[in-house]
Design an enzyme around this catalytic site. Sequence first.
Site, PDB file in Angstrom:
ATOM      1  N   HIS A   1       0.815  -1.218   0.000  1.00  0.00           N
ATOM      2  CA  HIS A   1       0.000   0.000   0.000  1.00  0.00           C
ATOM      3  C   HIS A   1       0.844   1.261   0.000  1.00  0.00           C
ATOM      4  O   HIS A   1       0.336   2.341  -0.275  1.00  0.00           O
ATOM      5  CB  HIS A   1      -0.934   0.001   1.209  1.00  0.00           C
ATOM      6  CG  HIS A   1      -2.019  -1.021   1.075  1.00  0.00           C
ATOM      7  ND1 HIS A   1      -3.292  -0.693   0.686  1.00  0.00           N
ATOM      8  CD2 HIS A   1      -2.012  -2.361   1.231  1.00  0.00           C
ATOM      9  CE1 HIS A   1      -4.025  -1.791   0.629  1.00  0.00           C
ATOM     10  NE2 HIS A   1      -3.268  -2.822   0.960  1.00  0.00           N
TER      11      HIS A   1
ATOM     12  N   ASP B   1       3.411   9.433  -0.812  1.00  0.00           N
ATOM     13  CA  ASP B   1       2.209   8.655  -0.513  1.00  0.00           C
ATOM     14  C   ASP B   1       2.083   7.547  -1.550  1.00  0.00           C
ATOM     15  O   ASP B   1       2.268   7.810  -2.748  1.00  0.00           O
ATOM     16  CB  ASP B   1       0.968   9.562  -0.588  1.00  0.00           C
ATOM     17  CG  ASP B   1      -0.050   9.231   0.484  1.00  0.00           C
ATOM     18  OD1 ASP B   1      -0.150   8.053   0.864  1.00  0.00           O
ATOM     19  OD2 ASP B   1      -0.749  10.160   0.938  1.00  0.00           O
TER      20      ASP B   1
HETATM   21  P1  ADQ Z   1      -3.422   6.043   4.399  1.00  0.00           P
HETATM   22  O1  ADQ Z   1      -2.046   6.547   4.689  1.00  0.00           O
HETATM   23  O2  ADQ Z   1      -4.300   5.805   5.551  1.00  0.00           O
HETATM   24  O3  ADQ Z   1      -3.381   4.738   3.494  1.00  0.00           O
HETATM   25  P2  ADQ Z   1      -5.226   7.341   2.350  1.00  0.00           P
HETATM   26  O4  ADQ Z   1      -5.028   6.585   1.109  1.00  0.00           O
HETATM   27  O5  ADQ Z   1      -5.407   8.804   2.131  1.00  0.00           O
HETATM   28  O6  ADQ Z   1      -4.043   7.181   3.394  1.00  0.00           O
HETATM   29  O7  ADQ Z   1      -6.514   6.779   3.055  1.00  0.00           O
HETATM   30  C1  ADQ Z   1      -7.060   7.386   4.183  1.00  0.00           C
HETATM   31  C2  ADQ Z   1      -8.500   6.912   4.351  1.00  0.00           C
HETATM   32  O8  ADQ Z   1      -8.923   7.255   5.660  1.00  0.00           O
HETATM   33  C3  ADQ Z   1      -9.451   7.570   3.379  1.00  0.00           C
HETATM   34  O9  ADQ Z   1     -10.405   6.615   2.986  1.00  0.00           O
HETATM   35  C4  ADQ Z   1     -10.088   8.678   4.198  1.00  0.00           C
HETATM   36  O10 ADQ Z   1     -11.407   8.991   3.841  1.00  0.00           O
HETATM   37  C5  ADQ Z   1     -10.065   8.094   5.581  1.00  0.00           C
HETATM   38  N1  ADQ Z   1      -9.922   9.170   6.568  1.00  0.00           N
HETATM   39  C6  ADQ Z   1      -8.870   9.982   6.721  1.00  0.00           C
HETATM   40  N2  ADQ Z   1      -9.120  10.866   7.709  1.00  0.00           N
HETATM   41  C7  ADQ Z   1     -10.353  10.593   8.168  1.00  0.00           C
HETATM   42  C8  ADQ Z   1     -11.167  11.136   9.202  1.00  0.00           C
HETATM   43  N3  ADQ Z   1     -10.770  12.164   9.973  1.00  0.00           N
HETATM   44  N4  ADQ Z   1     -12.378  10.594   9.400  1.00  0.00           N
HETATM   45  C9  ADQ Z   1     -12.776   9.564   8.650  1.00  0.00           C
HETATM   46  N5  ADQ Z   1     -12.065   9.001   7.675  1.00  0.00           N
HETATM   47  C10 ADQ Z   1     -10.866   9.512   7.445  1.00  0.00           C
HETATM   48  C11 ADQ Z   1      -2.360   3.862   3.016  1.00  0.00           C
HETATM   49  C12 ADQ Z   1      -1.266   4.518   2.149  1.00  0.00           C
HETATM   50  C13 ADQ Z   1      -1.902   5.277   1.003  1.00  0.00           C
HETATM   51  C14 ADQ Z   1      -2.818   4.358   0.191  1.00  0.00           C
HETATM   52  C15 ADQ Z   1      -3.768   3.587   1.101  1.00  0.00           C
HETATM   53  C16 ADQ Z   1      -4.529   2.523   0.338  1.00  0.00           C
HETATM   54  O11 ADQ Z   1      -0.464   5.392   2.938  1.00  0.00           O
HETATM   55  O12 ADQ Z   1      -0.913   5.830   0.150  1.00  0.00           O
HETATM   56  O13 ADQ Z   1      -3.583   5.122  -0.711  1.00  0.00           O
HETATM   57  O14 ADQ Z   1      -3.067   2.938   2.163  1.00  0.00           O
HETATM   58  O15 ADQ Z   1      -3.656   1.671  -0.321  1.00  0.00           O
END
Ligand code: ADQ
Length: 473
Positions: free
Chosen positions: A164, A373
């Site tokens: 990921h 990311d």
């Molecule tokens: P993350 O580092 O967690 O994921 P991201 O891909 O942006 O980053 O996903 C975050 C998720 O959490 C999103 O679905 C978002 O809606 C949710 N989220 C964030 N803040 C929130 C809040 N305050 N309340 C509710 N929901 C919230 C890791 C990797 C990424 C990769 C993903 C998936 O770091 O690069 O995209 O895995 O592979």
Amino acid sequence: MTAPTFDLVIAANRLPVDKEVAEDGSVEWRRSPGGLVTAMESVMRGREAAWIGWSGDAGDPPEPFEENGMYLVPIGLTEDEVTNYYEGYSNDTLWPLYHDVIVPATFRRRWRSSYERINQRFAEAVSEVAAQGATVWLHDYQLQRVPALLRAIRPDLRIGWFNHIPFPPVEIFMQLPGRETLLEGLLGADFLGFQVRADAANFREACRRLLHSTVKGEVVTAPDGRRVRAAAVPISIDVEELRALATSPETLQRAKEIRAEMGDPEVLLLGVDRLDYTKGIRHRLKAYGELLADGRLDPHKTRLVQIATPSRERLQAYRVLRGQIEQTVGRINGDHADFEDTPVLYMRRSFPKEEMAAIYAAADVALVTPLRDGMNLVAKEFVTCARDDAALVLSEFAGAAGELKRAYLCNPHDVDRLKQTITAAISAPIDERRKRMRAMRRAVLSNDVHHWAEAFLASLQAAPELPAGETDR
Ligand code: ADQ
């Protein structure tokens, strides 16, 4: 009683649910936040599968249980194992190393041996519930030794692994003590999936340089002579479901209310992140603070809503980051707020997805500015939920930039350019913003999470060959 077995077994560091203990002592399991679960939730619906993962608490694991039709097998970690395997090796060695060493990686020998032990525990747990010839889908950087450890006990399984987060260039990866062991661990799989092509290429190059493996196209020859394909399969979101939520009358009404509650600002900027140093929250706040100080943004007409989910708070780097962010928010508001206007609204908590959809729909410009990311699902969620005339400022260092080419792309390290990109997005003619948003919607629609899961599973079944219909790149 013997455990039931499954044709599909998922293993990830965490179970897809978090334990919540009510005041009366009763236990409830809630869906956990974060990108991995968001993506897998829709993939798992309607499939019979087992999911192996840590429950999030130190101590004896609960018994396996069923939740939402899935058989969940909790892995137990002691307090020491949480410190060494999870907080240490996974999050203080691998995480910074795989994210361009934004903060220095820490190397400790006892963390490494704990990582090996826990990966062995995962391999055994998978082996217990996997039916003969089952498909096993392993996730992420915490489980890079599992493929080889699992193959050693269950050579009958089809083993896939998806990363990921980014996979670093070999010059950075090489810093890792015992680096060959991780590569050999991964090469126990049949198929290795990465977010973008550069990550897969970095992995293959690491095998070539450090294991002297033969690499032909996307296929690496493992030390035991098996051929393993390593390729990009970019992750996505459930576009249809989220779009339906975002365009429902309730969500649109709530989006209006959110703006009204803030005093109907002219420009509503939005940041949504886990509170992590990779996400570039500090750089974003710095740029915004300077735009207010320069007079290029009016504190009475502009709001930045920064939502940050608490994350890994026992680690020093995360505590330091939180302090820095909160100090910066305080400074910006101290300099510019008055009785009516607060230029930064900072919320350190999680919101239900209905509220998230409304916040996305309410915003004018989303600032997704990670320093590094793997993908960044927030960018794709915003594009799915936003108004047609909203704009996305997106870091070139997010995997999502490869697909969302019509975003306002930026280098978040370059604060001056970041400021320019933010003002360009705010002041762009509506027509231009609409065009860009339409193009980004098409990009997200053409690769949703179901497409991702099917592409991954098809690649896993066909590996090391390409799945039918896919052409060589
Ligand atoms: P993350 O580092 O967690 O994921 P991201 O891909 O942006 O980053 O996903 C975050 C998720 O959490 C999103 O679905 C978002 O809606 C949710 N989220 C964030 N803040 C929130 C809040 N305050 N309340 C509710 N929901 C919230 C890791 C990797 C990424 C990769 C993903 C998936 O770091 O690069 O995209 O895995 O592979």
